[in-house]
Write a protein that holds these residues in place. Sequence first.
Motif, PDB file in Angstrom:
ATOM      1  N   THR B 156       0.853  -1.194   0.000  1.00 14.01           N
ATOM      2  CA  THR B 156       0.000   0.000   0.000  1.00 14.01           C
ATOM      3  C   THR B 156       0.889   1.245   0.000  1.00 14.01           C
ATOM      4  O   THR B 156       1.944   1.257   0.646  1.00 14.01           O
ATOM      5  N   PRO B 157       0.460   2.284  -0.694  1.00  9.87           N
ATOM      6  CA  PRO B 157       1.250   3.523  -0.727  1.00  9.87           C
ATOM      7  C   PRO B 157       1.474   4.062   0.681  1.00  9.87           C
ATOM      8  O   PRO B 157       2.543   4.574   0.988  1.00  9.87           O
ATOM      9  N   ILE B 160       4.397   2.158   2.340  1.00  8.22           N
ATOM     10  CA  ILE B 160       5.677   2.495   1.701  1.00  8.22           C
ATOM     11  C   ILE B 160       6.096   3.891   2.145  1.00  8.22           C
ATOM     12  O   ILE B 160       7.240   4.139   2.498  1.00  8.22           O
ATOM     13  N   MET B 210      -4.494  -4.446  12.384  1.00 12.45           N
ATOM     14  CA  MET B 210      -5.840  -3.897  12.625  1.00 12.45           C
ATOM     15  C   MET B 210      -6.629  -3.811  11.316  1.00 12.45           C
ATOM     16  O   MET B 210      -7.791  -4.212  11.248  1.00 12.45           O
ATOM     17  N   PHE B 264      -4.975  -2.557  21.132  1.00 14.47           N
ATOM     18  CA  PHE B 264      -5.081  -1.130  21.453  1.00 14.47           C
ATOM     19  C   PHE B 264      -4.484  -0.821  22.824  1.00 14.47           C
ATOM     20  O   PHE B 264      -3.693   0.100  22.978  1.00 14.47           O
ATOM     21  N   GLN B 268      -0.906   0.951  22.498  1.00 19.14           N
ATOM     22  CA  GLN B 268      -1.583   2.185  22.122  1.00 19.14           C
ATOM     23  C   GLN B 268      -0.640   3.205  21.482  1.00 19.14           C
ATOM     24  O   GLN B 268      -0.977   3.872  20.510  1.00 19.14           O
ATOM     25  N   PHE B 271       0.079   2.198  18.033  1.00 18.88           N
ATOM     26  CA  PHE B 271      -1.113   2.370  17.207  1.00 18.88           C
ATOM     27  C   PHE B 271      -1.254   3.833  16.785  1.00 18.88           C
ATOM     28  O   PHE B 271      -1.473   4.141  15.614  1.00 18.88           O
ATOM     29  N   ALA B 272      -1.090   4.738  17.763  1.00 18.92           N
ATOM     30  CA  ALA B 272      -1.182   6.165  17.461  1.00 18.92           C
ATOM     31  C   ALA B 272      -0.091   6.575  16.471  1.00 18.92           C
ATOM     32  O   ALA B 272      -0.334   7.324  15.526  1.00 18.92           O
ATOM     33  N   ILE B 275      -1.109   5.182  12.858  1.00 19.00           N
ATOM     34  CA  ILE B 275      -2.101   5.868  12.026  1.00 19.00           C
ATOM     35  C   ILE B 275      -1.587   7.227  11.576  1.00 19.00           C
ATOM     36  O   ILE B 275      -1.912   7.697  10.503  1.00 19.00           O
ATOM     37  N   THR B 276      -0.750   7.858  12.392  1.00 20.29           N
ATOM     38  CA  THR B 276      -0.227   9.158  11.968  1.00 20.29           C
ATOM     39  C   THR B 276       1.161   9.003  11.340  1.00 20.29           C
ATOM     40  O   THR B 276       1.828   9.980  11.068  1.00 20.29           O
ATOM     41  N   VAL B 279       2.762  11.262   8.641  1.00 16.92           N
ATOM     42  CA  VAL B 279       2.464  12.699   8.713  1.00 16.92           C
ATOM     43  C   VAL B 279       3.710  13.524   8.992  1.00 16.92           C
ATOM     44  O   VAL B 279       3.858  14.624   8.489  1.00 16.92           O
TER      45      VAL B 279
END
Lengths: 299, 280
Positions: B156-157, B160, B210, B264, B268, B271-272, B275-276, B279
């Motif tokens: 998945t982009p 990567i 997840m 989670f 945790q 996980f945080a 997802i970020t 960024v």
Amino acid sequence: MKKKRGLGLLAKQEAAGWAFLTPASLLIFIMSFYPMVQAFITSLKTGSSANMQWAEPLIKNYSRMFKDKVFMTSMGNTFLYLIIQVPIMLVLAILLAQLLNNKDLKLRGLFRTLIFLPCATALVSYALIFKTLFATEGLINAILRGLGIIQENVNWLGQSGTAKAVIIIALLWRWTGYNMVFFLAGLQNIEYSVYEAANIDGASGWKTFWHITVPLLRPVIVMTGIMSINGTLQLFDESVNLTNGGPSNTTITMSHYIYNNSLGQGVANFGYASALAFVVFILVAVLAFINMKVGDTRD
Amino acid sequence: MTDTKKKQPTVSHIQRKLIPSYIFLTIMSLISVFPLFWMFTAATNTSLEVAQGKIWFGNYLAENYRALTASQDLWRAMWNSFFYAAVQTVASLLICSLAGYGFELYHDKGKDRLFGVLLLAMMVPQVATLIPLFTMISRMKMLNTVWAFIIPALSTPFMIMMFRQNSRNFPIDTMEAARIDGLSEIGIFFRMYFPMMKSTYAAAAVITFMNAWNSYMWPRTVMKGNDVQTMPMLIANMSNGYAVDYGMLMLGVLFCSLPTIIVFFVLQKQFAEGITGSVK
């Protein structure tokens, strides 16, 4: 000059670099780009999957969708979820992140964990939890009856308007904390001294929020905005498991309708479904582009 | 507060000003937790008690479990979901981290351009590729196998990009030193890069696991039959009957969410970060 025997050291490194990224790149081409091209070609065809022929005229599947009431409804629903849910969610997420970023606040870690917790719920699970909570014979009705707000049980998921509201509430519940985490990460990059300076200058909380936090968070807002738009346009699990698109397709989303047209029960119409899917692709691309342009305006 | 001599606000003054924040955050926390709390209690009650709005724990858990395992192949689906997600996590991490490493540490104009093209895949809606991929997988005779489940999501982009971004922390000097020591290029990746990037791998693993556990549209399309179905499929099917046993359903829902809730709480932070991840 390169040595003739074997690969030179640099050439070897060069080859290694390409070799490392080839499997992943190939997979994306085969699993995303190639199917996308195929979907476009299929969208110009009609007939059952075994013997498909070019549509006559070629854009037949595309012109058909404008007369397709259910598709128009699904598009309207998807945009309704988008326009109502995404802004509320993002504003709430920024606000929560701002409150939790206060160093004087006690129990920050606990609040953060609890508000982030809904993300730990599996997607189908949360849809079914809300379906059960809002069932005619369910907890929400029991509470409202107990409080004397309603006399008779409300069939929340059986009426178009309330069913849509439940979907929006469920989405807000599941994804607000998720987006909050992005804003918290973004806020941590802002020096605390900026706020202290604003505080000394006597700026009010709201002023600080609008004039310091929001502009500094702009890149994160754009990113979460794009992700939320992308996610909402592709909404599927909630539509399938909360309302099953009902009552009579009034809450169905675009992805759900496309699925029903291709691999769901009933008649498989790959050509038409592909044309609809291509429209979703264009919507995602256009909205992401607009979002990037809007977010990029530098004052 | 009329005391203008005090320049530094006192602790109690600060805390008093924060009261609205505490109230708001408490309400939001309760709203966030309640449906999950209720999922746990509902799993211990009879269907009738759930419908009547009982909120607290009951003593029907064992009975619900018996009914659930009698009517559904619960542990089979749990194992399937776990197995598919685990295989996907390992394979996807290997493929995507290799690519992120290659894109960042061997980067040149050509590779940067290719990366830009790959990012476009983020805009491809899943439902658009569903039919071509389904046709492809069924032609390759892979329907109902773990391959059907994992292949479309292996690369998945997002992943990567996450590894490419984090590879910036990997010092080039280390690579040069390793080369002088005679380590091969792939050797550098496994012996130097991999141990140094452990935290990135942990975050990527959590998020991939997840996502794989949660996936629903694709497994529903290619994994037909009770012996290959996943947990989300199992509970979705349970809720489709005419007479739904709410207590039993919520126990199934609980089982489906248990692994993600455990991940989670244990991971945790990862996980945080996951997802970020891209960024920064």
